[in-house]
Design a protein around this motif. Structure first.
Motif, short mmCIF file in Angstrom:
data_model
loop_
_atom_site.label_atom_id
_atom_site.label_comp_id
_atom_site.label_asym_id
_atom_site.label_seq_id
_atom_site.Cartn_x
_atom_site.Cartn_y
_atom_site.Cartn_z
N PRO A 4 -10.87 -49.63 -43.68
CA PRO A 4 -10.57 -50.91 -43.03
C PRO A 4 -11.10 -50.99 -41.60
O PRO A 4 -11.48 -52.07 -41.14
N TYR A 5 -11.14 -49.85 -40.93
CA TYR A 5 -11.60 -49.83 -39.53
C TYR A 5 -13.12 -49.81 -39.45
O TYR A 5 -13.72 -50.40 -38.55
N LEU A 6 -13.75 -49.11 -40.40
CA LEU A 6 -15.21 -49.07 -40.41
C LEU A 6 -15.79 -50.46 -40.68
O LEU A 6 -16.90 -50.77 -40.24
N CYS A 7 -15.03 -51.28 -41.39
CA CYS A 7 -15.51 -52.62 -41.74
C CYS A 7 -15.43 -53.60 -40.57
O CYS A 7 -15.97 -54.71 -40.68
N LYS A 8 -14.79 -53.20 -39.49
CA LYS A 8 -14.68 -54.13 -38.36
C LYS A 8 -15.00 -53.51 -37.01
O LYS A 8 -14.92 -54.20 -35.99
N SER A 9 -15.37 -52.23 -36.99
CA SER A 9 -15.69 -51.58 -35.72
C SER A 9 -17.16 -51.82 -35.39
O SER A 9 -18.04 -51.40 -36.15
N PRO A 10 -17.46 -52.45 -34.27
CA PRO A 10 -18.85 -52.79 -33.96
C PRO A 10 -19.71 -51.54 -33.74
O PRO A 10 -19.34 -50.65 -32.98
N ALA A 11 -20.84 -51.50 -34.44
CA ALA A 11 -21.86 -50.46 -34.27
C ALA A 11 -21.33 -49.05 -34.50
O ALA A 11 -21.89 -48.07 -33.98
N VAL A 12 -20.27 -48.87 -35.28
CA VAL A 12 -19.74 -47.54 -35.54
C VAL A 12 -20.73 -46.74 -36.38
O VAL A 12 -21.43 -47.29 -37.23
N ARG A 13 -20.78 -45.46 -36.12
CA ARG A 13 -21.63 -44.54 -36.87
C ARG A 13 -20.74 -43.44 -37.46
O ARG A 13 -19.96 -42.82 -36.75
N VAL A 14 -20.88 -43.24 -38.78
CA VAL A 14 -20.09 -42.23 -39.48
C VAL A 14 -21.04 -41.18 -40.02
O VAL A 14 -21.98 -41.50 -40.74
N LEU A 15 -20.81 -39.91 -39.67
CA LEU A 15 -21.65 -38.81 -40.12
C LEU A 15 -20.79 -37.83 -40.90
O LEU A 15 -19.83 -37.26 -40.35
N VAL A 16 -21.11 -37.67 -42.18
CA VAL A 16 -20.36 -36.77 -43.05
C VAL A 16 -21.21 -35.52 -43.28
O VAL A 16 -22.35 -35.62 -43.76
#
Length: 242
Positions: free
Chosen positions: A124-136
């Protein structure tokens, strides 16, 4: 203004190095780990949460409250660093004759189910956080098309599945947040407990310190492009084949 960073699996060698790297850069860091925070890292900008990675209703509710608090501010990067290659009783297989399906299920839990649980709660937060980058954190050995040697069944299978998980999440997040990117990353061979049994006879320069790996991963995070979302990236930011 410094960015807020989330590191999940912060108690491992690379996760802890990422925490230290971003603290040194003046960032606020939110760390999740089964382990307690190292005493040397008791600083105001570090928020360390003991989390057993459980999926009970109580675990989920507690984690949801923490994430709501964290994402009340802008979060720039999320690192998911959970993963297991071997343990005291089991090493990577050289042949399918050594495959233990119970070990496979254990590796799938550690390397796929746990990251999936966190990504589900982060969604839910990744869908609304501007320019977020997630690295797995994944592994090059999880690439199906790059596999020339075979072996390492449980680890290869679980990392290939992790790459598909990341691809799926990237598509779903991308539909709702056109500024977000979700990628899996091969961190390179790092001097941690995970790689320790396999460090003999490595080419000069291949083995990196945790600090060096953290610095390289931070550079990758800073340079992730939207069109790379869903990809498996190498430690230098280049795209690896699935």
């Amino acid at each position: 203004m410094s960015a807020a960073i989330v590191v999940i699996g912060a108690g491992g060698g690379i996760g802890l190095a990422l925490v230290q790297h971003y603290l040194q850069q003046g960032n606020t860091v939110y760390a999740f780990s089964r382990k307690a925070a190292p005493l040397a890292l008791s600083v105001d900008k570090l928020h360390w949460y003991r989390d057993n990675a459980g999926d009970s209703a109580a675990d989920t509710e507690r984690r949801a409250a923490l994430l709501a608090q964290i994402f009340s501010q802008v979060v720039s990067y999320v690192f998911v660093c959970n993963g297991v290659l071997h343990d005291d009783g089991t090493m990577p297989e050289k042949t399918i004759r050594q495959l233990d399906t119970q070990v496979l299920l254990t590796r799938l839990h550690s390397n796929v189910a746990v990251p999936a649980m966190y990504l589900q709660q982060l969604f839910p937060y990744l869908c609304k956080s501007p320019a977020v980058r997630v690295l797995v954190l994944s592994a090059k050995v999880g690439s199906i098309s790059d596999n020339r040697l075979g072996g390492w069944y449980c680890y290869r299978i679980s990392k290939a599945a992790l790459n598909m998980l990341v691809k799926n999440v990237s598509i779903e997040v991308g539909r709702l947040n056109k500024t977000a990117a979700v990628v899996s990353v091969h961190p390179g061979t790092t001097d941690t407990a995970l790689s320790q049994p396999f460090q003999t006879n490595l080419p000069v320069g291949q083995l990196q310190s945790p600090a060096a790996t953290a610095q390289r991963l931070a550079q990758v995070a800073a340079n992730v492009q939207l069109e790379q979302s869903g990809a498996l990236l190498n430690w230098d930011g280049t795209v690896l084949p699935f």
